[in-house]
Design an enzyme around this catalytic site. Structure first.
Site, PDB file in Angstrom:
ATOM      1  N   ARG A   1     -34.822 -33.529  38.323  1.00 28.36           N
ATOM      2  CA  ARG A   1     -36.039 -33.390  38.763  1.00 28.36           C
ATOM      3  C   ARG A   1     -37.279 -33.039  37.625  1.00 28.36           C
ATOM      4  NH1 ARG A   1     -39.266 -29.689  42.163  1.00 28.36           N
ATOM      5  NH2 ARG A   1     -40.998 -31.112  42.907  1.00 28.36           N
TER       6      ARG A   1
ATOM      7  N   ALA B   1     -33.160 -32.073  50.242  1.00 29.87           N
ATOM      8  CA  ALA B   1     -33.805 -32.249  49.056  1.00 29.87           C
ATOM      9  C   ALA B   1     -35.141 -31.727  48.851  1.00 29.87           C
ATOM     10  CB  ALA B   1     -34.010 -34.039  48.780  1.00 29.87           C
TER      11      ALA B   1
END
Lengths: 504, 498
Positions: B96, B65
């Protein structure tokens, strides 16, 4: 002083001249391809030639319509009363599963994990599990754990059964605490496989098979993220006034009230029902491909009569109604018959707008099957049907279904392709509409074909999962989404013309 | 409510960790401290960047991540292969909000590209497949400027040699093909992924002499790093730097290209926004190319102006004068207007923050600009140097929590009853169920930008709509009474006698 500054966020701000100039200045340093190159390449990706290259690929997967097993496992697990889903593996996995569900449901999705790291890779993850179960139990006092694995634990070959036994011996958890588990490697199948694996293991590990069968049916909804469907099937069973057990019911925990008091556990299938489920006379499954092992368990080990029904649209809802009636010996309730009439009535009002329009569908195998049939029942033509996590059996069944309707004759079915394939198909043989999940909005962006949002995940629209899609009532919701998206598009297309009708 | 004393806070810590089994309790005690007390010991004693205890429901993610999601993901002209099974790439796809300009799938690649490992890849290894994947990507995406291989857990466990594949393919295609060993089981959080991604930039861009395009030499060339352009943050920051008279020759990694990353070493000064995730590359460039770097903070007017002046200090009078003019004659009026409008609505509101490794400290002054008070702050994956950097921002005894668990979050929310909690998506709806307003401080809750002068307006608007949402006054039905602590008083819809 009330000031006059209008606050501009990303949607307006970057359209301002100063930012557009900034972007131009930045290009000098980007070493980006020229606009001409970009345009030419873009046009090339819309061609038959590109499609051919795209379909020739053997290895890379681009924008697939599937996630990995443990995601589905968590969904099966959370549907049982006071059950804590637990991921044996790296902690990032649990973070991803949780955030994925949370973005879809806009609800908390509790699950713990045992944060395996490099040392666990070398020595095995047993210590992580002993400490993990102890901490989780102490903090949350679940009535049951449901443990699944993510890839790390599977690659190193951790043995859940042994670890759990040892955890009990070490006193991490009480001797008699139910701990169900399933091995759910991410490199096998997809999230629907994981749903099946977790559920079949919960059922077989918790079920207490007795000689005598009770006059009762089990119902399993499957990997269905429309939480209202769980409520709807209960409502239908109550209309029939029958004894039933719904196996895995996340519809309360994923719809808990905001009242100032967060509760981690809420509703779910009572564990007493879970234990007694093998002793029902029969089971109805509302999905097929997410419940293959579960179906085998129920038929072969529980010796129950099994019906598998896809309860979407006219035929699906009729089959569901008749199956309940047949398995329980009860007549179809008048109320339900009225609802059928209302559903047919609604279709009669709306199908003119669907008839003759063409649709391309993608999503999970069961969901796509039901929707495709319903679209054809409405008179819509099917262009492409594409899933990533289907098998050949599904493809065959799909093709048989398409054969049944004139609207399905020109359709093509793909059982293991992705949305980059889909993009090519939509350029070379476009349809009027796409039916799919939120990711499909990228297809709309590329091709301009409007999207009817039905599926999972739905990240960019709110509350759709609060509506049912099954049975006669659910059918009206699906009809509503389809026909009103078409009408919205019709308005958009005709705005400023004579055809911008008030009444449609 | 006046802020809690050190003693009260220490009691709260004891009470909170009491439920844990002994070992976990001992461990957690080291991660929760009272800071910001004058004359007190500095926060160097905070234990951080350590393994999360299993089973506690952490907010943390993994190295993948940190590498794919955070550092490499926003680089728009490379293709990130999520190398391993399908899930990791799927869950991090489009989540994101690191904005880019470009045409997806043509010259920018914010897509889910995965090798979708099957059982046979685990058994026989995935190198051959990887090699084919790179060929296929070259065919389908000819305008890509590089490929980054983001390792998922199995890759490191089955002994694949992705470095060898990358090397061979790099020679074949004459473009960067970069392997990153960011398997999720490495390290203790996303943080190691940032570090590994930084190392791969070092090894495969600077050390391999990816030259970048030639840049017109000026004494005003700067590079902006550690800004991921969430909701357009980096663009808002860039605008200020440009207004100051500086040339931003590289932006990493939000809306960046591999060329811009290569340009960074040609700057006169590197400006670091997210210290946590990109300090590594700044240190490296300083050492290798002698380019100095400077941390700055573009959240809220106090810090924006302080940072602008700090940056201007490094340049000639021309820049300094421009900067002063800009602050006094252009920006100040705008930010004052925003502050005037929203401060009356946010004065004395209590804020709780638990975010990554930078934003809690960086946004405290912005909350203060609006009159709000941060009563508890925590980091998901900060290191010791982050805690040291936090100290200066704290005005009073504040509870600081490292790697907060779900249980602690629940307890602190109940105790503090803040007017807003700022954290991540996993925490959002639980907080709201508890009747507390929430804002995602990773994704800006689908809003933004929050950086810079333009961002301050959006930030203020959003914090106001969060804290003062009418719905939060309606948690208790009118036929029931709130407990005295939760009651909103005259604003509350409950049956309390007001």
């Amino acid at each position: 002083m009330e000031n006059k500054t209008k606050i501009k966020d990303h949607m307006d701000l970057f359209e301002e001249k100063s930012f557009q100039e900034t972007f131009q200045k930045k290009k000098v340093y980007e070493n980006a391809p020229s606009e001409k190159e970009v345009e030419e390449t873009l046009m090339w990706t819309k061609t038959e030639e590109y499609k051919k290259l795209n379909f020739e690929r053997k290895a890379v997967v681009i924008n697939p319509l599937k996630a990995c097993q443990p995601l589905g496992s968590l969904y099966a697990a959370i549907g049982f009363e006071k059950t804590l889903p637990y991921v044996h593996g790296s902690q990032g996995c649990a973070a991803y599963f949780r955030s994925h569900f949370v973005r879809h449901f806009k609800e908390p999705f509790p699950a713990t994990c045992d944060s395996m790291t490099e040392d666990a890779a070398v020595f095995g993850g047993h210590n992580n599990m002993y400490v993990g179960l102890e901490n989780s139990y102490k903090l949350y006092k679940p009535d049951m754990f449901a443990i699944c694995t993510s890839c790390m634990a599977e690659v190193i070959g951790d043995d859940l059964n042994n670890f759990i036994k040892n955890a009990r011996e070490k006193g991490s958890i009480p001797e008699d605490l139910p701990v169900t588990y399933a091995h759910t490697p991410s490199f096998v199948g997809s999230h629907i496989t994981g749903y099946d694996n977790m559920l079949v293991n919960i059922l077989s590990q918790m079920g207490e098979v007795k000689e005598e069968k009770k006059d009762r049916i089990n119902i399993i909804v499957g990997f269905d993220t429309y939480t209202e469907n769980f409520q709807e099937i209960k409502r239908i069973c109550n209309l029939f006034d029958i004894d039933y057990i719904l196996l895995s019911d996340p519809s309360d925990v994923l719809n808990s009230p905001t009242d100032g008091d967060y509760r981690m556990f809420y509703g779910g299938t009572p564990l007493s029902d879970l234990k007694d489920a093998p002793n029902s006379k029969s089971t109805i499954l509302l999905q097929k491909y997410s419940l293959q092992k579960t179906a085998a368990l129920i038929e072969k080990e529980w010796n129950q009569k099994l019906k598998i029904i896809n309860p979407v649209g006219i035929k699906g809802s009729d089959e569901l109604t008749m199956a309940i009636s047949e398995l329980t010996g009860k007549d179809v309730p008048a109320e339900l018959e009225k609802e059928r009439g209302q559903f047919i009535d609604a279709i009669g009002d709306s199908y003119y707008w669907v008839h003759g329009k063409s649709f391309s569908l993608n999503g999970d195998p069961d969901q796509v099957y039901g929707l495709t049939r319903f679209v054809m029942e409405l008179g819509g033509d099917i262009k492409h049907v594409l899933v990533t996590n289907g098998n050949k059996k599904w493809k065959k069944e799909m093709e048989e279904l398409l054969e049944e309707f004139p609207q399905g004759r020109d359709a093509a079915v793909y059982h293991n392709k992705d949305m980059w394939h889909f993009r090519s198909l939509l350029f070379t043989e476009p349809s009027d509409y796409i039916i799919g999940n939120s990711y499909a909005k990228y297809l709309t962006q590329d091709t301009g074909i409007p999207l009817i949002r039905i599926g999972f995940p739905l990240f960019d629209r709110h509350h759709l999962h609060r509506y049912s899609t099954i049975g006669y009532k659910g059918g009206i919701n699906v009809l509503n989404w389809i026909v009103n998206t078409i009408l919205d598009e019709t308005d958009r297309k005709t705005i400023g013309t004579r055809s911008f009708d008030l009444i449609r | 409510m006046s802020s809690r004393t050190k003693e009260e806070l220490e009691n709260l810590i004891e009470e909170t960790i009491d439920i844990y089994p002994e070992k976990t309790k001992k461990d957690r005690k080291k991660h929760i401290q009272v800071m910001g007390v004058e004359g007190d010991q500095k926060c160097t004693s905070m234990v951080s960047n350590k393994k999360t205890k299993p089973g506690v429901m952490t907010m943390r993610g993994c190295a993948y991540a940190g590498s794919k999601g955070v550092v490499w993901g926003p680089v728009k002209d490379v293709i990130n292969i999520s190398h391993g099974p399908v899930g990791c790439g799927q869950f991090s796809w489009g989540a994101r909000r690191n904005y880019v300009n470009g045409t997806t799938g043509i010259d920018t690649f914010p897509m889910q590209v995965t090798s979708d490992f099957q059982e046979k890849d685990i058994v026989f290894g995935g190198d051959k497949k990887l090699s084919i994947i790179i060929d296929e990507l070259e065919t389908l995406f000819p305008l890509s400027k590089g490929i980054v291989i983001q390792s998922e857990c199995p890759v490191g466990l089955i002994g694949d040699d992705i470095e060898a594949v990358a090397k061979k393919k790099k020679e074949e295609y004459k473009k960067p093909i970069i392997p990153v060993r960011c398997e999720g089981f490495r390290g203790v959080s996303q943080s190691l992924g940032h570090h590994l991604a930084n190392d791969s930039i070092r090894d495969h861009i600077y050390e391999k002499d990816v030259k970048g395009t030639s840049i017109k030499e000026t004494s005003y060339n700067v590079a902006l790093i550690g800004d991921y352009n969430i909701g357009g943050d980096a663009w808002a920051s860039r605008k200020i730097l440009q207004d100051m008279g500086l040339n931003v020759i590289g932006q990493s990694t939000g809306d960046s290209t591999i060329n811009e990353i290569a340009n960074t070493s040609k700057a006169k000064l590197i400006l670091v926004h997210c210290y946590r995730s990109m300090n590594y590359i700044a240190r490296y460039i300083e050492e290798k190319y002698g380019v100095p770097w400077l941390e700055f903070n573009f959240f809220g007017p106090t810090q924006i102006y302080k940072s602008m002046r700090k940056i201007a200090e490094r340049f000639d009078n021309n820049i300094k004068e421009k900067t002063e003019y800009l602050i006094n004659n252009v920006y100040k009026e705008k930010t004052d207007q925003i502050t005037d409008k929203f401060k009356v609505r946010l004065e004395h509101k209590k804020i709780m923050l638990v975010v990554g490794g930078l934003r809690p400290r960086h946004t405290i002054p912005a909350f203060n600009d609006l009159g709000a008070d941060v009563v508890l702050a925590g980091y998901e994956f900060a290191h010791g140097d982050d805690y040291q950097r936090t100290e200066e921002y704290l005005k009073h005894a504040t509870l600081i929590v490292d790697d907060m668990t779900e249980h602690e979050m629940d307890k602190f929310l109940k105790t503090y009853k803040p007017d807003m909690f700022g954290s991540g998506i996993k925490e959002k709806y639980q907080t709201q169920k508890a009747g507390i307003a929430f804002r995602q401080m990773h994704s800006w809750d689908y809003s933004g930008p929050y950086h810079g002068v333009d961002g301050y307006a959006v930030f203020a608007r959003d914090i106001d709509m969060t804290v003062n949402g009418h719905v939060w006054k309606n948690i208790t039905p009118p036929w029931k009474s709130c407990s005295t602590e939760t009651c909103e008083g005259p604003n509350c819809n409950c049956a309390n006698d007001k």
